[in-house]
Write a protein that holds these residues in place. Structure first.
Motif, PDB file in Angstrom:
ATOM      1  N   ASN A  33       0.823  -1.211   0.000  1.00  0.00           N
ATOM      2  CA  ASN A  33       0.000   0.000   0.000  1.00  0.00           C
ATOM      3  C   ASN A  33       0.857   1.259   0.000  1.00  0.00           C
ATOM      4  O   ASN A  33       0.590   2.202  -0.744  1.00  0.00           O
ATOM      5  CB  ASN A  33      -0.946   0.020   1.203  1.00  0.00           C
ATOM      6  N   ALA A  36       2.539   1.664  -3.422  1.00  0.00           N
ATOM      7  CA  ALA A  36       1.591   2.150  -4.418  1.00  0.00           C
ATOM      8  C   ALA A  36       1.295   3.632  -4.218  1.00  0.00           C
ATOM      9  O   ALA A  36       1.315   4.417  -5.177  1.00  0.00           O
ATOM     10  CB  ALA A  36       0.298   1.327  -4.365  1.00  0.00           C
ATOM     11  N   CYS A  43      -3.468   0.810  -5.825  1.00  0.00           N
ATOM     12  CA  CYS A  43      -3.018  -0.301  -4.991  1.00  0.00           C
ATOM     13  C   CYS A  43      -3.696  -1.621  -5.362  1.00  0.00           C
ATOM     14  O   CYS A  43      -3.026  -2.640  -5.497  1.00  0.00           O
ATOM     15  CB  CYS A  43      -3.258   0.003  -3.517  1.00  0.00           C
TER      16      CYS A  43
END
Length: 89
Positions: A33, A36, A43
């Motif tokens: 996460n 991203a 994500c």
């Protein structure tokens, strides 16, 4: 029933995804996460790329490899270094 080429394609997508995950981890991003978010990636979609469950476009692969400072040639021809080794180029 799936043909041999479809099975092979799925296996190759899975291998590509594992390589992307290894790159991310080697770069020190254990949290997908966070990776991203910091690199302006969706994500949930990127997770699918790493899992090998979604096709990745060539332009997205270029984008991701640029994050890792790797060329396509580096990506497809070299092993992934550990987190203490520099990437390609």
């Amino acid at each position: 029933m799936k043909s041999n080429s479809q099975i092979s394609d799925q296996e190759e997508l899975h291998k590509l995804g594992l390589k992307l995950k290894d790159l991310r981890m080697a770069k020190g991003f254990t949290d997908l996460n966070k990776f991203a978010q910091e690199n302006n990636l969706d994500c949930s979609q990127y997770r699918k790329y790493e899992e090998g469950t979604a096709d990745i476009t060539i332009s997205m692969l270029f984008y991701v490899l640029n994050i890792f400072n790797l060329s396509m040639n580096d990506f497809f021809n070299e092993d992934i270094p550990n987190k203490d080794e520099p990437f390609g180029r």
